[in-house]
Design an enzyme around this catalytic site. Structure first.
Site, PDB file in Angstrom:
ATOM      1  N   ASN A  39      -4.269  -0.638  -4.027  1.00 49.06           N
ATOM      2  CA  ASN A  39      -5.727  -0.972  -4.619  1.00 49.06           C
ATOM      3  C   ASN A  39      -5.881   0.025  -5.993  1.00 49.06           C
ATOM      4  O   ASN A  39      -6.443  -0.475  -7.064  1.00 49.06           O
ATOM      5  CB  ASN A  39      -6.634  -0.624  -3.663  1.00 49.06           C
ATOM      6  CG  ASN A  39      -6.417  -1.267  -2.067  1.00 49.06           C
ATOM      7  OD1 ASN A  39      -6.417  -2.277  -2.286  1.00 49.06           O
ATOM      8  ND2 ASN A  39      -6.233  -0.484  -1.208  1.00 49.06           N
ATOM      9  N   ASP A  64       9.071  -6.256  -3.951  1.00 43.20           N
ATOM     10  CA  ASP A  64       9.141  -6.978  -5.079  1.00 43.20           C
ATOM     11  C   ASP A  64       7.787  -6.972  -5.728  1.00 43.20           C
ATOM     12  O   ASP A  64       7.585  -8.034  -6.398  1.00 43.20           O
ATOM     13  CB  ASP A  64       9.489  -8.492  -4.384  1.00 43.20           C
ATOM     14  CG  ASP A  64       8.109  -8.957  -3.595  1.00 43.20           C
ATOM     15  OD1 ASP A  64       7.506  -8.255  -3.283  1.00 43.20           O
ATOM     16  OD2 ASP A  64       8.362 -10.259  -3.224  1.00 43.20           O
ATOM     17  N   GLU A  65       7.203  -5.844  -5.628  1.00 49.67           N
ATOM     18  CA  GLU A  65       5.694  -5.673  -6.399  1.00 49.67           C
ATOM     19  C   GLU A  65       5.834  -6.183  -7.803  1.00 49.67           C
ATOM     20  O   GLU A  65       4.964  -6.948  -8.393  1.00 49.67           O
ATOM     21  CB  GLU A  65       5.012  -4.526  -5.928  1.00 49.67           C
ATOM     22  CG  GLU A  65       4.469  -4.594  -4.605  1.00 49.67           C
ATOM     23  CD  GLU A  65       3.624  -3.360  -4.429  1.00 49.67           C
ATOM     24  OE1 GLU A  65       3.165  -3.039  -3.488  1.00 49.67           O
ATOM     25  OE2 GLU A  65       3.711  -2.472  -5.069  1.00 49.67           O
ATOM     26  N   MET A 235      -9.369  21.632  -2.320  1.00 51.22           N
ATOM     27  CA  MET A 235     -10.548  20.522  -2.323  1.00 51.22           C
ATOM     28  C   MET A 235     -10.152  19.103  -1.936  1.00 51.22           C
ATOM     29  O   MET A 235     -11.121  18.241  -2.138  1.00 51.22           O
ATOM     30  CB  MET A 235     -11.281  20.621  -3.681  1.00 51.22           C
ATOM     31  CG  MET A 235     -11.912  21.974  -4.119  1.00 51.22           C
ATOM     32  SD  MET A 235     -12.083  22.094  -6.023  1.00 51.22           S
ATOM     33  CE  MET A 235     -13.192  20.619  -6.386  1.00 51.22           C
ATOM     34  N   HIS A 241     -10.337  12.935   7.182  1.00 51.83           N
ATOM     35  CA  HIS A 241      -9.758  12.017   8.182  1.00 51.83           C
ATOM     36  C   HIS A 241      -9.352  12.612   9.405  1.00 51.83           C
ATOM     37  O   HIS A 241      -9.701  12.120  10.548  1.00 51.83           O
ATOM     38  CB  HIS A 241      -8.906  11.034   7.638  1.00 51.83           C
ATOM     39  CG  HIS A 241      -9.443  10.272   6.409  1.00 51.83           C
ATOM     40  ND1 HIS A 241      -8.880   9.986   5.013  1.00 51.83           N
ATOM     41  CD2 HIS A 241     -10.610   9.809   6.089  1.00 51.83           C
ATOM     42  CE1 HIS A 241      -9.530   9.627   4.038  1.00 51.83           C
ATOM     43  NE2 HIS A 241     -10.768   9.306   4.634  1.00 51.83           N
ATOM     44  N   ARG A 353      -2.791   6.258   7.177  1.00 49.30           N
ATOM     45  CA  ARG A 353      -2.413   7.224   6.316  1.00 49.30           C
ATOM     46  C   ARG A 353      -3.495   8.307   6.538  1.00 49.30           C
ATOM     47  O   ARG A 353      -3.263   9.425   5.974  1.00 49.30           O
ATOM     48  CB  ARG A 353      -2.773   6.822   4.854  1.00 49.30           C
ATOM     49  CG  ARG A 353      -3.855   6.273   4.166  1.00 49.30           C
ATOM     50  CD  ARG A 353      -4.056   6.187   2.971  1.00 49.30           C
ATOM     51  NE  ARG A 353      -5.239   5.671   2.451  1.00 49.30           N
ATOM     52  CZ  ARG A 353      -5.307   4.565   1.874  1.00 49.30           C
ATOM     53  NH1 ARG A 353      -4.498   3.470   1.613  1.00 49.30           N
ATOM     54  NH2 ARG A 353      -6.587   4.103   1.320  1.00 49.30           N
TER      55      ARG A 353
HETATM   56  P1  NAI Z   1      -2.599   1.549  -1.014  1.00 43.03           P
HETATM   57  O1  NAI Z   1      -2.750   1.562   0.422  1.00 43.03           O
HETATM   58  O2  NAI Z   1      -3.355   0.242  -1.799  1.00 43.03           O
HETATM   59  O3  NAI Z   1      -1.345   1.705  -1.456  1.00 43.03           O
HETATM   60  C1  NAI Z   1      -0.387   0.811  -1.342  1.00 43.03           C
HETATM   61  C2  NAI Z   1       0.916   0.698  -2.546  1.00 43.03           C
HETATM   62  O4  NAI Z   1       1.684   1.956  -2.225  1.00 43.03           O
HETATM   63  C3  NAI Z   1       1.714  -0.191  -2.319  1.00 43.03           C
HETATM   64  O5  NAI Z   1       1.127  -1.469  -2.893  1.00 43.03           O
HETATM   65  C4  NAI Z   1       3.071   0.235  -2.739  1.00 43.03           C
HETATM   66  O6  NAI Z   1       2.854  -0.017  -4.340  1.00 43.03           O
HETATM   67  C5  NAI Z   1       2.852   1.642  -2.503  1.00 43.03           C
HETATM   68  N1  NAI Z   1       3.728   1.932  -1.267  1.00 43.03           N
HETATM   69  C6  NAI Z   1       3.358   1.762  -0.011  1.00 43.03           C
HETATM   70  N2  NAI Z   1       4.168   2.117   0.795  1.00 43.03           N
HETATM   71  C7  NAI Z   1       5.409   2.666   0.184  1.00 43.03           C
HETATM   72  C8  NAI Z   1       6.333   2.951   0.291  1.00 43.03           C
HETATM   73  N3  NAI Z   1       6.935   3.178   1.543  1.00 43.03           N
HETATM   74  N4  NAI Z   1       7.313   3.481  -0.794  1.00 43.03           N
HETATM   75  C9  NAI Z   1       7.030   3.533  -1.974  1.00 43.03           C
HETATM   76  N5  NAI Z   1       5.642   2.997  -2.196  1.00 43.03           N
HETATM   77  C10 NAI Z   1       4.708   2.570  -0.941  1.00 43.03           C
HETATM   78  O7  NAI Z   1      -3.384   2.833  -1.554  1.00 43.03           O
HETATM   79  P2  NAI Z   1      -4.699   3.262  -2.645  1.00 43.03           P
HETATM   80  O8  NAI Z   1      -5.762   2.382  -1.867  1.00 43.03           O
HETATM   81  O9  NAI Z   1      -4.140   2.288  -3.935  1.00 43.03           O
HETATM   82  O10 NAI Z   1      -4.989   4.594  -2.639  1.00 43.03           O
HETATM   83  C11 NAI Z   1      -4.036   5.509  -3.353  1.00 43.03           C
HETATM   84  C12 NAI Z   1      -4.349   6.704  -3.233  1.00 43.03           C
HETATM   85  O11 NAI Z   1      -5.887   7.038  -3.155  1.00 43.03           O
HETATM   86  C13 NAI Z   1      -4.271   7.169  -1.529  1.00 43.03           C
HETATM   87  O12 NAI Z   1      -3.910   8.529  -1.783  1.00 43.03           O
HETATM   88  C14 NAI Z   1      -5.692   7.058  -0.874  1.00 43.03           C
HETATM   89  O13 NAI Z   1      -5.912   7.618   0.106  1.00 43.03           O
HETATM   90  C15 NAI Z   1      -6.456   7.424  -2.141  1.00 43.03           C
HETATM   91  N6  NAI Z   1      -7.637   6.871  -2.000  1.00 43.03           N
HETATM   92  C16 NAI Z   1      -8.089   5.431  -2.062  1.00 43.03           C
HETATM   93  C17 NAI Z   1      -9.257   4.927  -2.091  1.00 43.03           C
HETATM   94  C18 NAI Z   1      -9.608   3.448  -2.273  1.00 43.03           C
HETATM   95  O14 NAI Z   1     -10.608   3.144  -2.362  1.00 43.03           O
HETATM   96  N7  NAI Z   1      -8.566   2.747  -2.384  1.00 43.03           N
HETATM   97  C19 NAI Z   1     -10.559   5.656  -1.876  1.00 43.03           C
HETATM   98  C20 NAI Z   1     -10.188   7.197  -1.948  1.00 43.03           C
HETATM   99  C21 NAI Z   1      -8.927   7.573  -2.216  1.00 43.03           C
END
Ligand code: NAI
Length: 426
Positions: A39, A64-65, A235, A241, A353
């Site tokens: 995301n 395969d992203e 921070m 969580h 997570r």
């Molecule tokens: P996400 O869950 O969408 O990330 C998934 C992506 O991470 C996958 O598409 C892949 O590219 C990678 N991934 C997943 N498993 C993997 C593995 N085993 N090995 C290598 N790559 C892997 O996470 P998101 O939503 O993009 O969040 C990124 C960070 O931002 C996280 O730390 C999250 O806690 C934080 N965050 C996200 C928010 C949101 O609205 N999406 C809001 C606040 C914080």
């Protein structure tokens, strides 16, 4: 941070740009790399690609992203739907110049690298990118999550002296990928966001390099520069969580639930109290560090209720206490507990997570800093002890971080830091 920066049309005149001036092409294009495919990476890639003078590449090493995203771009540009308010959503079209799984191609001539993946994936990206990093590259944990600087500095070795590592306390937006490689929704902006930068002794980068990131992101959120990286580690929003998970599920007896409970807006008195106590322990750690090392400024480490009041000022309708602030935070509308579907309902997902990332790359790091500062953390200890069982890991033994799986965390102890002085001489 001055929000007028976002109106700049000539990046080369920005002070924060000076470190890269010499190797810019004629148009003065800033080249950034976004690592990840989830995301946050979609949102960052689409948003930054829509900004003038910014070239965006994406590196994704997962499954395969890279191929899927490249294929999606063959058909059309990306769309980012930006929510400014309930009745104001704007669709913006843009595209990264390259999506690849090849770190060498991705990193060629790059000025800034954004790590926009969950923290458990940082190591993989740092390892892949390290050989290709140039002098004066800014590495940015977006968000860093606790311990990002320890890990990044170790991973890039001597290059840390000629580069800088920045870290954001959270992601600037709530965002969701609607269609892979194609469409991402920016659901809401944080109002403010803290960022710290750790600059290598031989690097030309400065705190002003963060201005350039403000330019890329636009007016919101407004960045607050945090004076030192130890403060930003305390921070990280990973503290929220685990206490909520522990409070909700510690008495769980394998029953199947008919529906997923609300996560934030379902917070009860006990969960709010647990989070408040965890936050107290973190704030106390900051205060003790400040007392023992009066030259550093740890004042940015504030109680979680004060953080909600400041950062979600307009989304919260009842600021009276932590429980009410969370329950009435519009940014949390409808967000549910992570649950797995089974044949007759739902069971909690302890591998999600909220524990898998936020304990080894969150609470355990803060506990590590507290242990160095000699601050007792009874509530954090209780939660880590419960969570490590769920993860089938051992971090904490009694009150000390002596568990056999500590190498899987980013606690300062893992990188050999033993004293407060060590922490400030990374
Ligand atoms: P996400 O869950 O969408 O990330 C998934 C992506 O991470 C996958 O598409 C892949 O590219 C990678 N991934 C997943 N498993 C993997 C593995 N085993 N090995 C290598 N790559 C892997 O996470 P998101 O939503 O993009 O969040 C990124 C960070 O931002 C996280 O730390 C999250 O806690 C934080 N965050 C996200 C928010 C949101 O609205 N999406 C809001 C606040 C914080």
């Amino acid at each position: 941070m001055d929000v007028n920066l976002v109106k700049q049309t000539n990046l080369q005149t920005m002070t924060g740009f000076s470190a890269w001036k010499e190797d810019l092409d004629q148009e003065g294009t800033l080249k950034i790399l976004v690592c990840g495919g989830g995301n946050g990476a979609h949102c960052m890639a689409a948003l930054a690609s829509s900004r003038p003078h910014v070239e965006v590449r994406v590196l994704t090493l997962y499954a395969d992203e890279a191929d899927r995203w490249t294929k999606a771009l063959e058909e059309d540009d990306m769309t980012i739907s930006i929510t400014y308010s309930e009745d104001h959503v704007e669709d913006v079209k843009s595209r990264p110049s390259l999506v690849t799984k090849d770190p060498a191609k991705a990193a060629e001539g790059i000025h800034m690298i954004f790590f926009t993946v969950p923290a458990f994936a940082h190591a993989q990206y740092l390892k892949a990118i390290a050989p290709h990093i140039l002098e004066n590259t800014l590495l940015i944990g977006l968000p860093g999550q606790a311990g990002f600087e320890f890990q990044a500095v170790k991973a890039i070795g001597d290059k840390a002296k000629v580069c800088a590592v920045a870290s954001f306390e959270s992601l600037p937006w709530a965002c969701r990928t609607m269609e892979f490689g194609r469409h991402v929704q920016l659901l809401g902006f944080k109002e403010a966001l803290g960022a710290a930068i750790l600059i290598g002794s031989k690097s030309n980068l400065t705190t002003h390099s963060l201005d350039v990131i403000q330019f890329i992101f636009g007016e919101n959120p407004v960045f607050k520069v945090i004076n030192n990286y130890v403060a930003i580690n305390l921070m990280a929003k990973s503290i929220i969580h685990p206490p909520l998970m522990y409070g909700r599920w510690r008495g769980y007896n394998d029953e199947v639930l008919e529906a997923k409970p609300l996560f934030y807006q379902g917070v009860d008195d006990e969960q709010a109290d647990l989070l408040s106590k965890v936050s107290d322990e973190v704030v106390k750690t900051a205060k003790v560090i400040q007392e023992k090392r009066p030259t550093v400024d740890m004042s940015a480490v504030i109680h979680i209720l004060d953080w909600y009041r400041e950062y979600y000022c307009h989304e919260i309708t009842d600021h009276g206490c932590l429980k009410n602030a969370m329950q009435t935070n519009k940014a949390y509308d409808g967000l549910l507990h992570p649950m797995k579907e089974v044949s007759d309902g739902f069971v909690p997902d302890f591998n999600y997570r909220y524990i898998r990332e936020d304990v080894p790359f969150g609470l355990v790091v803060m506990k590590g800093i507290a242990q160095i500062a000699e601050v007792d953390t009874p509530t954090i200890d209780t939660i880590i002890t419960w969570a490590q069982k769920k993860l089938n890991k051992e971090f904490l033994v009694g009150k000390r971080l002596d568990g056999k799986d500590m190498e899987e965390t980013r606690a300062p102890q893992v990188y050999g830091f033993k004293t407060i002085e060590d922490l400030f001489h990374i």
